[in-house]
Design a protein around this motif. Sequence first.
Motif, PDB file in Angstrom:
ATOM      1  N   THR A  17       3.181  11.707   6.636  1.00  0.00           N
ATOM      2  CA  THR A  17       1.859  11.269   6.187  1.00  0.00           C
ATOM      3  C   THR A  17       2.032  10.640   4.811  1.00  0.00           C
ATOM      4  O   THR A  17       3.129  10.640   4.246  1.00  0.00           O
ATOM      5  N   VAL A  18       0.965  10.127   4.254  1.00  0.00           N
ATOM      6  CA  VAL A  18       1.025   9.504   2.931  1.00  0.00           C
ATOM      7  C   VAL A  18       1.542  10.489   1.893  1.00  0.00           C
ATOM      8  O   VAL A  18       2.361  10.133   1.034  1.00  0.00           O
ATOM      9  N   GLU A  19       1.105  11.742   1.968  1.00  0.00           N
ATOM     10  CA  GLU A  19       1.541  12.729   0.980  1.00  0.00           C
ATOM     11  C   GLU A  19       3.057  12.931   1.041  1.00  0.00           C
ATOM     12  O   GLU A  19       3.721  13.073   0.029  1.00  0.00           O
ATOM     13  N   GLY A  20       3.617  12.933   2.268  1.00  0.00           N
ATOM     14  CA  GLY A  20       5.063  13.067   2.420  1.00  0.00           C
ATOM     15  C   GLY A  20       5.816  11.874   1.862  1.00  0.00           C
ATOM     16  O   GLY A  20       6.888  12.015   1.291  1.00  0.00           O
ATOM     17  N   GLN A  29       5.562  11.530 -10.074  1.00  0.00           N
ATOM     18  CA  GLN A  29       5.205  10.594  -9.005  1.00  0.00           C
ATOM     19  C   GLN A  29       5.236   9.171  -9.538  1.00  0.00           C
ATOM     20  O   GLN A  29       4.685   8.880 -10.597  1.00  0.00           O
ATOM     21  N   LEU A  30       5.900   8.291  -8.788  1.00  0.00           N
ATOM     22  CA  LEU A  30       6.014   6.888  -9.182  1.00  0.00           C
ATOM     23  C   LEU A  30       4.889   6.044  -8.604  1.00  0.00           C
ATOM     24  O   LEU A  30       4.569   4.993  -9.138  1.00  0.00           O
ATOM     25  N   LEU A  31       4.302   6.492  -7.507  1.00  0.00           N
ATOM     26  CA  LEU A  31       3.145   5.831  -6.901  1.00  0.00           C
ATOM     27  C   LEU A  31       2.136   6.892  -6.500  1.00  0.00           C
ATOM     28  O   LEU A  31       2.513   7.986  -6.077  1.00  0.00           O
ATOM     29  N   SER A  32       0.889   6.564  -6.610  1.00  0.00           N
ATOM     30  CA  SER A  32      -0.160   7.484  -6.184  1.00  0.00           C
ATOM     31  C   SER A  32      -0.405   7.336  -4.683  1.00  0.00           C
ATOM     32  O   SER A  32       0.029   6.366  -4.063  1.00  0.00           O
ATOM     33  N   THR A  33      -1.112   8.283  -4.123  1.00  0.00           N
ATOM     34  CA  THR A  33      -1.496   8.217  -2.716  1.00  0.00           C
ATOM     35  C   THR A  33      -2.294   6.950  -2.455  1.00  0.00           C
ATOM     36  O   THR A  33      -2.063   6.254  -1.462  1.00  0.00           O
ATOM     37  N   GLN A  34      -3.210   6.622  -3.349  1.00  0.00           N
ATOM     38  CA  GLN A  34      -4.033   5.419  -3.185  1.00  0.00           C
ATOM     39  C   GLN A  34      -3.171   4.159  -3.196  1.00  0.00           C
ATOM     40  O   GLN A  34      -3.440   3.212  -2.451  1.00  0.00           O
ATOM     41  N   ARG A  54      -2.781   1.318  -0.300  1.00  0.00           N
ATOM     42  CA  ARG A  54      -3.016  -0.096  -0.623  1.00  0.00           C
ATOM     43  C   ARG A  54      -1.819  -0.950  -0.195  1.00  0.00           C
ATOM     44  O   ARG A  54      -1.979  -1.990   0.442  1.00  0.00           O
ATOM     45  N   PHE A  55      -0.594  -0.517  -0.521  1.00  0.00           N
ATOM     46  CA  PHE A  55       0.595  -1.274  -0.148  1.00  0.00           C
ATOM     47  C   PHE A  55       0.789  -1.313   1.366  1.00  0.00           C
ATOM     48  O   PHE A  55       1.237  -2.319   1.907  1.00  0.00           O
ATOM     49  N   ALA A  56       0.447  -0.223   2.054  1.00  0.00           N
ATOM     50  CA  ALA A  56       0.534  -0.220   3.524  1.00  0.00           C
ATOM     51  C   ALA A  56      -0.456  -1.236   4.102  1.00  0.00           C
ATOM     52  O   ALA A  56      -0.099  -2.014   4.991  1.00  0.00           O
ATOM     53  N   ARG A  57      -1.691  -1.238   3.594  1.00  0.00           N
ATOM     54  CA  ARG A  57      -2.693  -2.204   4.081  1.00  0.00           C
ATOM     55  C   ARG A  57      -2.242  -3.642   3.835  1.00  0.00           C
ATOM     56  O   ARG A  57      -2.532  -4.534   4.621  1.00  0.00           O
ATOM     57  N   MET A  58      -1.524  -3.869   2.743  1.00  0.00           N
ATOM     58  CA  MET A  58      -1.044  -5.207   2.401  1.00  0.00           C
ATOM     59  C   MET A  58       0.233  -5.562   3.166  1.00  0.00           C
ATOM     60  O   MET A  58       0.735  -6.679   3.049  1.00  0.00           O
ATOM     61  N   GLY A  59       0.781  -4.619   3.936  1.00  0.00           N
ATOM     62  CA  GLY A  59       1.985  -4.880   4.720  1.00  0.00           C
ATOM     63  C   GLY A  59       3.268  -4.794   3.925  1.00  0.00           C
ATOM     64  O   GLY A  59       4.291  -5.324   4.339  1.00  0.00           O
ATOM     65  N   GLN A  60       3.239  -4.118   2.785  1.00  0.00           N
ATOM     66  CA  GLN A  60       4.422  -4.042   1.936  1.00  0.00           C
ATOM     67  C   GLN A  60       5.224  -2.762   2.128  1.00  0.00           C
ATOM     68  O   GLN A  60       6.321  -2.642   1.587  1.00  0.00           O
ATOM     69  N   ILE A  61       4.701  -1.812   2.883  1.00  0.00           N
ATOM     70  CA  ILE A  61       5.421  -0.584   3.221  1.00  0.00           C
ATOM     71  C   ILE A  61       5.330  -0.437   4.738  1.00  0.00           C
ATOM     72  O   ILE A  61       4.239  -0.522   5.303  1.00  0.00           O
ATOM     73  N   ASN A 106      -5.810   6.803  10.246  1.00  0.00           N
ATOM     74  CA  ASN A 106      -4.664   7.447   9.611  1.00  0.00           C
ATOM     75  C   ASN A 106      -3.439   6.540   9.595  1.00  0.00           C
ATOM     76  O   ASN A 106      -3.176   5.818  10.556  1.00  0.00           O
ATOM     77  N   TYR A 107      -2.692   6.614   8.508  1.00  0.00           N
ATOM     78  CA  TYR A 107      -1.436   5.886   8.369  1.00  0.00           C
ATOM     79  C   TYR A 107      -0.290   6.869   8.526  1.00  0.00           C
ATOM     80  O   TYR A 107      -0.331   7.967   7.975  1.00  0.00           O
ATOM     81  N   TYR A 108       0.754   6.446   9.260  1.00  0.00           N
ATOM     82  CA  TYR A 108       1.943   7.267   9.444  1.00  0.00           C
ATOM     83  C   TYR A 108       3.172   6.435   9.099  1.00  0.00           C
ATOM     84  O   TYR A 108       3.164   5.211   9.260  1.00  0.00           O
ATOM     85  N   PHE A 109       4.216   7.122   8.657  1.00  0.00           N
ATOM     86  CA  PHE A 109       5.418   6.458   8.176  1.00  0.00           C
ATOM     87  C   PHE A 109       6.641   7.094   8.818  1.00  0.00           C
ATOM     88  O   PHE A 109       6.757   8.315   8.864  1.00  0.00           O
ATOM     89  N   SER A 110       7.556   6.266   9.289  1.00  0.00           N
ATOM     90  CA  SER A 110       8.803   6.730   9.881  1.00  0.00           C
ATOM     91  C   SER A 110       9.843   6.846   8.772  1.00  0.00           C
ATOM     92  O   SER A 110      10.057   5.894   8.005  1.00  0.00           O
TER      93      SER A 110
END
Length: 77
Positions: free
Chosen positions: A3-6, A20-25, A29-36, A44-48
């Motif tokens: 999850t984002v927290e992970g 922390q180098l980046l906040s949850t927000q 934002r970077f996921a919505r912009m396609g950068q992560i 919900n956003y999930y990350f591999s």
Amino acid sequence: MLTVEGVVRDYFTDPKTGIQLLSTQAVYRFARMGQIPHVKVGRNYYFSEDALNEWQAGRATAEELTQEFDVLAPIPE
């Protein structure tokens, strides 16, 4: 699958200082912009972890990994 927290904890926190180098927000934002690389299921956003490792190492772009991950990702329960 993270999850984002992970992602913030495992990828965007300095291992030496624990800062922390980046906040949850910012991750959202970077996921919505396609950068992560991510997959979005409903709201919900999930990350591999594998996709994030590839992306961090510079072996593939976030866009390439998101497309690949979108096709291969199991729907989280």
